[in-house]
Write a protein that holds these residues in place. Structure first.
Motif, PDB file in Angstrom:
ATOM      1  N   THR A  27       5.720   0.030  15.209  1.00 40.51           N
ATOM      2  CA  THR A  27       5.973  -1.405  15.218  1.00 40.51           C
ATOM      3  C   THR A  27       4.662  -2.181  15.298  1.00 40.51           C
ATOM      4  OG1 THR A  27       8.119  -1.084  16.274  1.00 40.51           O
ATOM      5  CG2 THR A  27       7.143  -3.269  16.454  1.00 40.51           C
ATOM      6  N   VAL A  28       3.748  -1.732  16.151  1.00 35.01           N
ATOM      7  CA  VAL A  28       2.460  -2.408  16.294  1.00 35.01           C
ATOM      8  C   VAL A  28       1.667  -2.313  14.991  1.00 35.01           C
ATOM      9  CG1 VAL A  28       0.246  -2.330  17.501  1.00 35.01           C
ATOM     10  CG2 VAL A  28       2.373  -2.154  18.794  1.00 35.01           C
ATOM     11  N   LEU A  29       1.682  -1.129  14.353  1.00 32.28           N
ATOM     12  CA  LEU A  29       0.987  -0.965  13.075  1.00 32.28           C
ATOM     13  C   LEU A  29       1.570  -1.905  12.021  1.00 32.28           C
ATOM     14  CD1 LEU A  29       0.597   2.915  12.826  1.00 32.28           C
ATOM     15  CD2 LEU A  29      -1.207   1.239  13.191  1.00 32.28           C
ATOM     16  N   THR A  30       2.889  -2.004  11.956  1.00 34.18           N
ATOM     17  CA  THR A  30       3.549  -2.880  10.988  1.00 34.18           C
ATOM     18  C   THR A  30       3.198  -4.332  11.249  1.00 34.18           C
ATOM     19  OG1 THR A  30       5.374  -1.301  10.784  1.00 34.18           O
ATOM     20  CG2 THR A  30       5.788  -3.554  10.037  1.00 34.18           C
ATOM     21  N   ASP A  31       3.240  -4.755  12.515  1.00 37.48           N
ATOM     22  CA  ASP A  31       2.893  -6.142  12.859  1.00 37.48           C
ATOM     23  C   ASP A  31       1.450  -6.447  12.486  1.00 37.48           C
ATOM     24  OD1 ASP A  31       5.437  -6.439  13.837  1.00 37.48           O
ATOM     25  OD2 ASP A  31       4.856  -6.403  15.954  1.00 37.48           O
ATOM     26  N   TYR A  32       0.549  -5.512  12.751  1.00 29.08           N
ATOM     27  CA  TYR A  32      -0.863  -5.707  12.427  1.00 29.08           C
ATOM     28  C   TYR A  32      -1.052  -5.806  10.916  1.00 29.08           C
ATOM     29  CZ  TYR A  32      -5.879  -4.991  12.176  1.00 29.08           C
ATOM     30  OH  TYR A  32      -7.215  -5.134  11.900  1.00 29.08           O
ATOM     31  N   GLU A  33      -0.352  -4.932  10.193  1.00 29.70           N
ATOM     32  CA  GLU A  33      -0.446  -4.926   8.736  1.00 29.70           C
ATOM     33  C   GLU A  33       0.060  -6.247   8.156  1.00 29.70           C
ATOM     34  OE1 GLU A  33       0.100  -1.357   5.589  1.00 29.70           O
ATOM     35  OE2 GLU A  33       1.790  -1.750   6.916  1.00 29.70           O
ATOM     36  N   GLN A  34       1.152  -6.754   8.696  1.00 26.84           N
ATOM     37  CA  GLN A  34       1.691  -8.035   8.237  1.00 26.84           C
ATOM     38  C   GLN A  34       0.757  -9.173   8.600  1.00 26.84           C
ATOM     39  OE1 GLN A  34       5.593  -8.142   9.973  1.00 26.84           O
ATOM     40  NE2 GLN A  34       6.494  -6.846   8.377  1.00 26.84           N
ATOM     41  N   ALA A  45      -9.177  -2.174   6.207  1.00 31.26           N
ATOM     42  CA  ALA A  45      -8.207  -2.072   7.301  1.00 31.26           C
ATOM     43  C   ALA A  45      -6.878  -1.527   6.780  1.00 31.26           C
ATOM     44  CB  ALA A  45      -8.000  -3.424   7.969  1.00 31.26           C
ATOM     45  N   ARG A  46      -6.468  -1.971   5.596  1.00 30.04           N
ATOM     46  CA  ARG A  46      -5.218  -1.466   5.008  1.00 30.04           C
ATOM     47  C   ARG A  46      -5.321   0.026   4.688  1.00 30.04           C
ATOM     48  NH1 ARG A  46      -1.424  -4.965   4.020  1.00 30.04           N
ATOM     49  NH2 ARG A  46      -1.895  -7.161   3.903  1.00 30.04           N
ATOM     50  N   LEU A  47      -6.480   0.446   4.215  1.00 26.41           N
ATOM     51  CA  LEU A  47      -6.695   1.862   3.921  1.00 26.41           C
ATOM     52  C   LEU A  47      -6.597   2.694   5.196  1.00 26.41           C
ATOM     53  CD1 LEU A  47      -7.423   4.075   1.900  1.00 26.41           C
ATOM     54  CD2 LEU A  47      -9.823   3.561   2.344  1.00 26.41           C
ATOM     55  N   VAL A  48      -7.210   2.208   6.272  1.00 20.02           N
ATOM     56  CA  VAL A  48      -7.155   2.914   7.554  1.00 20.02           C
ATOM     57  C   VAL A  48      -5.715   2.987   8.063  1.00 20.02           C
ATOM     58  CG1 VAL A  48      -7.840   2.777   9.983  1.00 20.02           C
ATOM     59  CG2 VAL A  48      -9.536   2.382   8.192  1.00 20.02           C
ATOM     60  N   LEU A  49      -4.982   1.890   7.964  1.00 22.36           N
ATOM     61  CA  LEU A  49      -3.577   1.883   8.387  1.00 22.36           C
ATOM     62  C   LEU A  49      -2.748   2.865   7.563  1.00 22.36           C
ATOM     63  CD1 LEU A  49      -2.940  -1.919   8.932  1.00 22.36           C
ATOM     64  CD2 LEU A  49      -3.024  -0.149  10.677  1.00 22.36           C
ATOM     65  N   SER A  50      -3.007   2.914   6.267  1.00 23.99           N
ATOM     66  CA  SER A  50      -2.282   3.836   5.405  1.00 23.99           C
ATOM     67  C   SER A  50      -2.561   5.289   5.795  1.00 23.99           C
ATOM     68  CB  SER A  50      -2.688   3.597   3.952  1.00 23.99           C
ATOM     69  OG  SER A  50      -2.111   4.546   3.120  1.00 23.99           O
ATOM     70  N   GLU A  51      -3.822   5.609   6.051  1.00 21.67           N
ATOM     71  CA  GLU A  51      -4.171   6.970   6.470  1.00 21.67           C
ATOM     72  C   GLU A  51      -3.545   7.307   7.820  1.00 21.67           C
ATOM     73  OE1 GLU A  51      -5.821   9.469   4.905  1.00 21.67           O
ATOM     74  OE2 GLU A  51      -5.725   8.157   3.157  1.00 21.67           O
ATOM     75  N   LEU A  52      -3.549   6.350   8.733  1.00 22.14           N
ATOM     76  CA  LEU A  52      -2.958   6.572  10.053  1.00 22.14           C
ATOM     77  C   LEU A  52      -1.454   6.820   9.933  1.00 22.14           C
ATOM     78  CD1 LEU A  52      -3.420   6.726  13.069  1.00 22.14           C
ATOM     79  CD2 LEU A  52      -3.220   4.245  13.182  1.00 22.14           C
ATOM     80  N   ARG A  53      -0.792   6.065   9.076  1.00 24.87           N
ATOM     81  CA  ARG A  53       0.640   6.273   8.851  1.00 24.87           C
ATOM     82  C   ARG A  53       0.897   7.681   8.301  1.00 24.87           C
ATOM     83  NH1 ARG A  53       4.112   2.177   9.255  1.00 24.87           N
ATOM     84  NH2 ARG A  53       3.307   0.070   9.311  1.00 24.87           N
ATOM     85  N   ASP A  54       0.046   8.116   7.363  1.00 20.52           N
ATOM     86  CA  ASP A  54       0.200   9.463   6.806  1.00 20.52           C
ATOM     87  C   ASP A  54       0.023  10.521   7.893  1.00 20.52           C
ATOM     88  OD1 ASP A  54       0.729   8.549   4.271  1.00 20.52           O
ATOM     89  OD2 ASP A  54      -1.315   8.844   3.531  1.00 20.52           O
ATOM     90  N   LEU A  55      -1.005  10.357   8.734  1.00 20.58           N
ATOM     91  CA  LEU A  55      -1.262  11.328   9.794  1.00 20.58           C
ATOM     92  C   LEU A  55      -0.114  11.397  10.798  1.00 20.58           C
ATOM     93  CD1 LEU A  55      -5.027  10.633  10.547  1.00 20.58           C
ATOM     94  CD2 LEU A  55      -4.064  12.710   9.556  1.00 20.58           C
TER      95      LEU A  55
END
Length: 90
Positions: A27-34, A45-55
Protein backbone atom coordinates in the motif's frame (compact mmCIF):
# COMPACT_ATOMS: atom_id res chain seq x y z
CA UNK A 1 -2.64 2.02 16.32
CA UNK A 2 -2.79 -1.65 15.50
CA UNK A 3 0.21 -3.75 16.47
CA UNK A 4 1.49 -5.62 13.43
CA UNK A 5 3.54 -8.81 13.65
CA UNK A 6 7.27 -8.41 13.24
CA UNK A 7 9.34 -9.88 10.46
CA UNK A 8 11.07 -13.11 11.46
CA UNK A 9 14.73 -13.73 10.61
CA UNK A 10 15.34 -17.15 9.09
CA UNK A 11 18.37 -19.36 9.62
CA UNK A 12 19.54 -18.96 6.02
CA UNK A 13 19.73 -15.18 6.39
CA UNK A 14 16.35 -14.54 4.78
CA UNK A 15 13.49 -12.65 6.32
CA UNK A 16 9.92 -13.91 6.66
CA UNK A 17 7.49 -11.00 6.34
CA UNK A 18 3.95 -11.65 7.63
CA UNK A 19 1.07 -11.03 5.23
CA UNK A 20 -0.19 -7.94 7.08
CA UNK A 21 3.25 -6.31 6.86
CA UNK A 22 3.56 -7.17 3.15
CA UNK A 23 0.13 -5.65 2.47
CA UNK A 24 1.07 -2.47 4.33
CA UNK A 25 4.33 -2.25 2.38
CA UNK A 26 2.49 -2.74 -0.90
CA UNK A 27 0.00 0.00 0.00
CA UNK A 28 2.81 2.41 0.88
CA UNK A 29 4.62 1.60 -2.39
CA UNK A 30 1.41 2.20 -4.37
CA UNK A 31 0.72 5.50 -2.59
CA UNK A 32 4.29 6.66 -3.21
CA UNK A 33 4.09 5.64 -6.86
CA UNK A 34 0.83 7.56 -7.29
CA UNK A 35 2.38 10.56 -5.53
CA UNK A 36 5.16 10.63 -8.09
CA UNK A 37 2.62 11.20 -10.84
CA UNK A 38 4.30 12.57 -13.93
CA UNK A 39 6.95 14.53 -12.06
CA UNK A 40 10.09 15.17 -14.06
CA UNK A 41 13.01 13.06 -12.90
CA UNK A 42 10.76 10.39 -11.39
CA UNK A 43 11.90 7.76 -13.91
CA UNK A 44 14.63 6.40 -11.63
CA UNK A 45 12.27 6.24 -8.65
CA UNK A 46 9.72 4.36 -10.77
CA UNK A 47 12.40 1.91 -11.88
CA UNK A 48 13.41 1.28 -8.26
CA UNK A 49 9.76 0.75 -7.26
CA UNK A 50 9.29 -1.67 -10.14
CA UNK A 51 12.35 -3.69 -9.13
CA UNK A 52 11.23 -3.70 -5.50
CA UNK A 53 7.79 -4.98 -6.52
CA UNK A 54 9.44 -7.76 -8.53
CA UNK A 55 11.67 -8.74 -5.59
CA UNK A 56 8.73 -8.80 -3.20
CA UNK A 57 6.52 -10.62 -5.73
CA UNK A 58 3.97 -7.82 -5.73
CA UNK A 59 3.29 -7.98 -9.46
CA UNK A 60 0.37 -9.00 -11.60
CA UNK A 61 -3.31 -8.68 -10.88
CA UNK A 62 -3.84 -8.17 -7.16
CA UNK A 63 -6.95 -7.28 -5.16
CA UNK A 64 -7.31 -3.73 -3.92
CA UNK A 65 -5.92 -3.20 -0.43
CA UNK A 66 -7.24 -1.00 2.34
CA UNK A 67 -5.50 2.37 2.83
CA UNK A 68 -2.47 2.35 5.16
CA UNK A 69 -4.34 4.44 7.75
CA UNK A 70 -7.04 1.78 7.92
CA UNK A 71 -4.54 -1.10 8.03
CA UNK A 72 -2.82 0.52 11.01
CA UNK A 73 -6.15 1.48 12.62
CA UNK A 74 -5.03 5.10 12.85
CA UNK A 75 -7.70 7.67 13.69
CA UNK A 76 -8.83 10.08 10.98
CA UNK A 77 -7.21 13.48 11.74
CA UNK A 78 -10.21 15.37 10.31
CA UNK A 79 -12.61 13.49 12.61
CA UNK A 80 -10.33 14.13 15.60
CA UNK A 81 -10.24 17.85 14.79
CA UNK A 82 -14.03 17.99 14.59
CA UNK A 83 -14.31 16.09 17.89
CA UNK A 84 -11.90 18.46 19.65
CA UNK A 85 -13.75 21.48 18.32
CA UNK A 86 -17.07 20.06 19.53
CA UNK A 87 -15.60 19.48 22.99
CA UNK A 88 -14.27 23.04 23.18
CA UNK A 89 -17.59 24.56 22.10
CA UNK A 90 -19.75 22.47 24.45
Amino acid sequence: MRKLPRAIPELDGGLFVPRQVAELLETVLTDYEQGLGGQPGSGEARLVLSELRDLLRMTGSRPALAPAREQLALPDPQQELIGRNLLRGG
